[in-house]
Scaffold this motif. Structure first.
Motif, mmCIF file in Angstrom:
data_model
loop_
_atom_site.group_PDB
_atom_site.id
_atom_site.type_symbol
_atom_site.label_atom_id
_atom_site.label_comp_id
_atom_site.label_asym_id
_atom_site.label_seq_id
_atom_site.Cartn_x
_atom_site.Cartn_y
_atom_site.Cartn_z
ATOM 1 N N ILE A 162 -7.138 -0.123 18.659
ATOM 2 C CA ILE A 162 -7.084 1.521 18.030
ATOM 3 C C ILE A 162 -6.466 1.751 16.608
ATOM 4 O O ILE A 162 -7.314 3.103 16.622
ATOM 5 N N PHE A 163 -5.867 1.324 16.116
ATOM 6 C CA PHE A 163 -5.661 2.062 14.842
ATOM 7 C C PHE A 163 -6.144 1.177 13.853
ATOM 8 O O PHE A 163 -5.595 1.565 12.708
ATOM 9 N N ILE A 164 -6.574 0.255 14.395
ATOM 10 C CA ILE A 164 -7.266 -1.286 13.035
ATOM 11 C C ILE A 164 -8.365 0.167 12.477
ATOM 12 O O ILE A 164 -9.480 -0.364 11.093
ATOM 13 N N VAL A 165 -8.979 0.076 13.831
ATOM 14 C CA VAL A 165 -10.989 0.635 13.369
ATOM 15 C C VAL A 165 -10.537 1.481 12.027
ATOM 16 O O VAL A 165 -12.039 1.300 11.385
ATOM 17 N N GLY A 166 -10.046 2.276 12.646
ATOM 18 C CA GLY A 166 -10.612 3.320 12.081
ATOM 19 C C GLY A 166 -10.063 3.452 10.076
ATOM 20 O O GLY A 166 -10.902 3.910 9.525
ATOM 21 N N GLY A 167 -8.872 2.349 9.991
ATOM 22 C CA GLY A 167 -8.195 2.473 8.738
ATOM 23 C C GLY A 167 -9.212 1.322 8.110
ATOM 24 O O GLY A 167 -9.961 1.363 7.115
ATOM 25 N N ILE A 168 -10.497 0.130 8.835
ATOM 26 C CA ILE A 168 -10.629 -0.552 8.575
ATOM 27 C C ILE A 168 -12.628 -0.497 7.966
ATOM 28 O O ILE A 168 -13.024 -0.575 6.973
ATOM 29 N N ILE A 169 -12.610 0.901 8.803
ATOM 30 C CA ILE A 169 -14.640 0.953 8.141
ATOM 31 C C ILE A 169 -14.445 1.620 6.760
ATOM 32 O O ILE A 169 -15.469 1.303 6.425
ATOM 33 N N THR B 182 -15.851 -9.152 2.703
ATOM 34 C CA THR B 182 -15.811 -8.873 4.406
ATOM 35 C C THR B 182 -14.799 -9.906 4.440
ATOM 36 O O THR B 182 -14.366 -9.770 5.718
ATOM 37 N N GLY B 183 -15.009 -11.265 3.860
ATOM 38 C CA GLY B 183 -14.619 -12.892 4.063
ATOM 39 C C GLY B 183 -12.730 -12.251 3.816
ATOM 40 O O GLY B 183 -11.741 -12.074 4.454
ATOM 41 N N ALA B 184 -11.848 -10.901 2.856
ATOM 42 C CA ALA B 184 -11.578 -10.576 2.066
ATOM 43 C C ALA B 184 -10.549 -9.391 3.429
ATOM 44 O O ALA B 184 -9.591 -10.119 3.601
ATOM 45 N N ILE B 185 -11.511 -9.012 3.876
ATOM 46 C CA ILE B 185 -10.703 -8.099 5.246
ATOM 47 C C ILE B 185 -10.329 -8.543 6.171
ATOM 48 O O ILE B 185 -9.061 -8.110 7.263
ATOM 49 N N VAL B 186 -11.462 -9.625 6.904
ATOM 50 C CA VAL B 186 -10.698 -10.755 8.019
ATOM 51 C C VAL B 186 -9.454 -11.242 7.605
ATOM 52 O O VAL B 186 -8.267 -11.937 8.147
ATOM 53 N N MET B 187 -9.581 -12.135 6.501
ATOM 54 C CA MET B 187 -8.139 -12.650 6.345
ATOM 55 C C MET B 187 -7.365 -12.263 6.132
ATOM 56 O O MET B 187 -5.870 -12.064 6.068
ATOM 57 N N GLY B 188 -6.986 -10.568 5.143
ATOM 58 C CA GLY B 188 -5.928 -9.439 5.669
ATOM 59 C C GLY B 188 -5.747 -9.296 6.789
ATOM 60 O O GLY B 188 -4.424 -9.249 6.894
ATOM 61 N N LEU B 189 -6.440 -9.167 8.025
ATOM 62 C CA LEU B 189 -5.941 -8.956 9.159
ATOM 63 C C LEU B 189 -5.418 -10.454 9.770
ATOM 64 O O LEU B 189 -4.488 -10.270 10.834
ATOM 65 N N VAL B 190 -6.129 -11.260 9.479
ATOM 66 C CA VAL B 190 -5.502 -12.720 9.813
ATOM 67 C C VAL B 190 -3.981 -12.991 9.254
ATOM 68 O O VAL B 190 -3.650 -13.808 10.659
ATOM 69 N N ALA C 289 -3.161 -3.474 9.055
ATOM 70 C CA ALA C 289 -3.008 -4.411 10.349
ATOM 71 C C ALA C 289 -0.920 -4.602 10.929
ATOM 72 O O ALA C 289 -1.320 -4.531 11.452
ATOM 73 N N ILE C 290 -0.471 -4.298 9.535
ATOM 74 C CA ILE C 290 1.053 -4.412 9.944
ATOM 75 C C ILE C 290 1.160 -3.131 10.095
ATOM 76 O O ILE C 290 2.196 -2.817 11.514
ATOM 77 N N VAL C 291 0.466 -2.573 9.833
ATOM 78 C CA VAL C 291 1.177 -0.171 10.134
ATOM 79 C C VAL C 291 0.605 -0.519 11.662
ATOM 80 O O VAL C 291 0.973 0.073 12.551
ATOM 81 N N ALA C 292 -0.942 -0.529 11.901
ATOM 82 C CA ALA C 292 -1.590 -1.131 12.861
ATOM 83 C C ALA C 292 -0.396 -2.075 14.392
ATOM 84 O O ALA C 292 -0.328 -1.285 15.303
ATOM 85 N N HIS C 293 0.227 -2.829 13.945
ATOM 86 C CA HIS C 293 0.638 -3.681 14.896
ATOM 87 C C HIS C 293 2.074 -3.588 15.192
ATOM 88 O O HIS C 293 2.230 -2.830 16.033
#
Length: 155
Positions: free
Chosen positions: A80-87, A121-129, A64-68
Motif C-alpha cells: 500500500i505504501f510502496i506503490v505510490g512511491g515507486i511508480i 528497473t533493476g536498481a529499483i528492485v534491488m533497493g526494495l530487496v 521501502a524502509i519507510v513503507a515497512h
C-alpha cells in the motif's frame, strides 16, 4: 525554487496514484509522504550529479524502509505504501524512447535507452530487496535482544 516545484508536483502525483490504487483514506497522507520522500531523494541525488541508476536504488531503498515502518505501525500490507512511491521512479519514458528508436531503425540509440531502462528497473528492485533484508535483520536482532533481556532479568 526547483525543489518546491518538485515537492508540490510529487505530492499531487503520488496522491493521484494512491487514489487510483484505492489506498485507504486513513493512510493516504502517509502513502503520499512516502512518495514525496522517495522522489525528493531521487531528485536531489540526480541534481547533485549522481547517475539515475544509483539515485533510483537509493530512493527505492528509502521508500521501502519507510513503507515497512508504516506497514508495521498501521498493520497493513507494505505494498500500500510502496506503490505510490515507486511508480514515479519507473522509467516508462525511457522504455518508450527505446521502442520508438527501434521502430525508427535507430537500433543503437534504442539499445542505449533500453539498457538504461533495464538498469533503472533493476536498481529499483534491488533497493526494495535490500531494504526488506535490512529490516528483517533489524527486527530479528531486536526480537533476539528482547528475548535475551527477558531471560537474564526475569529472575
Amino acid at each position: 525554487m526547483d525543489y518546491i516545484i518538485q515537492l508540490i508536483v510529487s505530492f499531487f502525483a503520488t496522491a493521484g496514484i494512491a487514489i487510483i490504487f484505492n489506498v485507504p483514506r486513513k493512510v493516504l497522507l502517509y502513502c503520499v509522504f512516502v512518495g514525496v520522500i522517495g522522489w525528493m531523494i531521487y531528485f536531489v541525488l540526480t541534481e547533485h550529479g549522481m547517475d539515475v541508476v544509483n539515485a533510483s536504488f537509493y530512493s527505492s531503498f528509502v521508500i521501502a524502509i519507510v513503507a515497512h515502518l508504516y506497514a508495521r505501525r498501521f498493520k497493513m500490507p507494505m505494498i500500500i505504501f510502496i506503490v505510490g512511491g515507486i511508480i514515479p521512479l519507473v522509467p516508462g519514458g525511457m522504455a518508450y524512447n527505446a521502442m520508438r528508436n527501434v521502430v525508427e531503425d535507430d537500433y543503437l540509440q534504442g539499445l542505449q535507452y533500453g539498457l538504461k531502462a533495464f538498469l533503472i528497473t533493476g536498481a529499483i528492485v534491488m533497493g526494495l530487496v535490500f531494504a526488506e533484508v535490512f529490516m528483517q535483520l533489524i527486527f530479528r536482532s531486536v526480537r533476539t535482544s528482547k528475548a535475551t533481556f527477558r531471560k537474564v532479568y526475569k529472575k
